[in-house]
Write a protein that holds these residues in place. Sequence first.
Motif, PDB file in Angstrom:
ATOM      1  N   ASN A 274       8.965   4.267  -4.883  1.00 15.89           N
ATOM      2  CA  ASN A 274       9.427   5.116  -5.987  1.00 15.89           C
ATOM      3  C   ASN A 274       8.277   5.636  -6.836  1.00 15.89           C
ATOM      4  O   ASN A 274       8.283   6.788  -7.272  1.00 15.89           O
ATOM      5  N   VAL A 275       7.291   4.784  -7.071  1.00 20.90           N
ATOM      6  CA  VAL A 275       6.108   5.227  -7.817  1.00 20.90           C
ATOM      7  C   VAL A 275       5.388   6.331  -7.050  1.00 20.90           C
ATOM      8  O   VAL A 275       4.972   7.353  -7.618  1.00 20.90           O
TER       9      VAL A 275
ATOM     10  N   HIS B  73       2.239  -4.486 -13.913  1.00 21.48           N
ATOM     11  CA  HIS B  73       0.899  -3.929 -14.074  1.00 21.48           C
ATOM     12  C   HIS B  73      -0.112  -5.065 -13.901  1.00 21.48           C
ATOM     13  O   HIS B  73      -0.139  -5.998 -14.682  1.00 21.48           O
ATOM     14  N   THR B  74      -0.926  -4.975 -12.853  1.00 16.47           N
ATOM     15  CA  THR B  74      -1.921  -6.004 -12.568  1.00 16.47           C
ATOM     16  C   THR B  74      -3.287  -5.351 -12.361  1.00 16.47           C
ATOM     17  O   THR B  74      -3.383  -4.130 -12.200  1.00 16.47           O
TER      18      THR B  74
ATOM     19  N   VAL C 263      -5.545   1.343 -11.069  1.00 18.54           N
ATOM     20  CA  VAL C 263      -5.757   2.773 -10.772  1.00 18.54           C
ATOM     21  C   VAL C 263      -4.412   3.484 -10.653  1.00 18.54           C
ATOM     22  O   VAL C 263      -4.240   4.614 -11.155  1.00 18.54           O
ATOM     23  N   LEU C 264      -3.441   2.837 -10.030  1.00 17.76           N
ATOM     24  CA  LEU C 264      -2.116   3.418  -9.868  1.00 17.76           C
ATOM     25  C   LEU C 264      -1.454   3.648 -11.220  1.00 17.76           C
ATOM     26  O   LEU C 264      -0.849   4.703 -11.462  1.00 17.76           O
TER      27      LEU C 264
ATOM     28  N   LYS D 210       0.844  -1.192   0.000  1.00 12.37           N
ATOM     29  CA  LYS D 210       0.000   0.000   0.000  1.00 12.37           C
ATOM     30  C   LYS D 210       0.885   1.251   0.000  1.00 12.37           C
ATOM     31  O   LYS D 210       1.752   1.395   0.855  1.00 12.37           O
ATOM     32  N   VAL D 211       0.654   2.133  -0.956  1.00  9.29           N
ATOM     33  CA  VAL D 211       1.468   3.336  -1.085  1.00  9.29           C
ATOM     34  C   VAL D 211       0.595   4.583  -1.009  1.00  9.29           C
ATOM     35  O   VAL D 211      -0.531   4.605  -1.503  1.00  9.29           O
ATOM     36  N   GLU D 212       1.104   5.586  -0.353  1.00  8.29           N
ATOM     37  CA  GLU D 212       0.441   6.893  -0.302  1.00  8.29           C
ATOM     38  C   GLU D 212       1.506   7.972  -0.361  1.00  8.29           C
ATOM     39  O   GLU D 212       2.686   7.718  -0.127  1.00  8.29           O
TER      40      GLU D 212
END
Length: 207
Positions: A116-117, A161-162, A167-168, A90-92
Motif C-alpha cells: 500500500n505504501v 517507522h524504524t 528513507v521510505l 522489499k517494495v518497489e
Amino acid sequence: MPKQKYYVVWKGRKTGIFTSWTECEKHVKGVADAQFKAFESEAEANAAFLSKYEQFKGKVSSHGKWKTASIQPVLPSICVDAACSGSPGKVEYRGVNTDTGEEIFRVGPYVHGTNNVGEFLAIVHVLTWEEKHNSHVTIYSDSENAISWVTTGICKTKLEHTPKNAVLFALIHSAENWLAENELPEDKILKWDTKLWGENPADFGRK
C-alpha cells in the motif's frame, strides 16, 4: 471438459495463434528463446499477437485484456503499480504508458515497506513526474487504499517507522507535503477495473 485456450507464438518454428498445447509445442519445443503464451479467449490472443511479447513476458495472461473490452480505459493515460515481497518487505513501484506498456519510471526496492505504501508513492511520483514534464493525462491505480490516501493527502499506513525504513518514510513525508501544496484535478486518478480489463499494465507479474 477443459476450457479452450489459445496459444500465441511470437517466436518459434512457426508463429501465429494455435488452439491446442500439442500444436503449440511442436513450434516452440527446442527453439532457443521461444516466445509464447496461453490466453483465455481468441480476442485476447489476437490482441496479444499484434503486440510485443515483452508486454506479456512473466505476466498473467489477462495483461492486455483491456484492448478487447467493451468499455475502454481513458487513453492516453499512465498506470502505476507496486510490488512487495513480504509485509513488511522489499517494495518497489513503477509507472507505464497504458497503451504501449513502456516503462516511464521504476523506483526501489526499499526495505521494510508494504504494498500500500508503494502504491501511494507510485501515484504521487507520477503526479510530480507529470508536473515536471507538463503532462496532463489520467492516472490509473488498482489500489483503492492508495487512491484514498492520495485524495486525503495522508498516507494512513500502519507500518512501523524504524531505522530500516527511514528513507521510505522520508519519501512518504515528502509526498504528503507535495499533496498539501497542490490541488488535484477532478477525476485525475481513476481505479483500474481489474475484473473488466485484466491486470494493470504496470503489474510486476509476481502474483
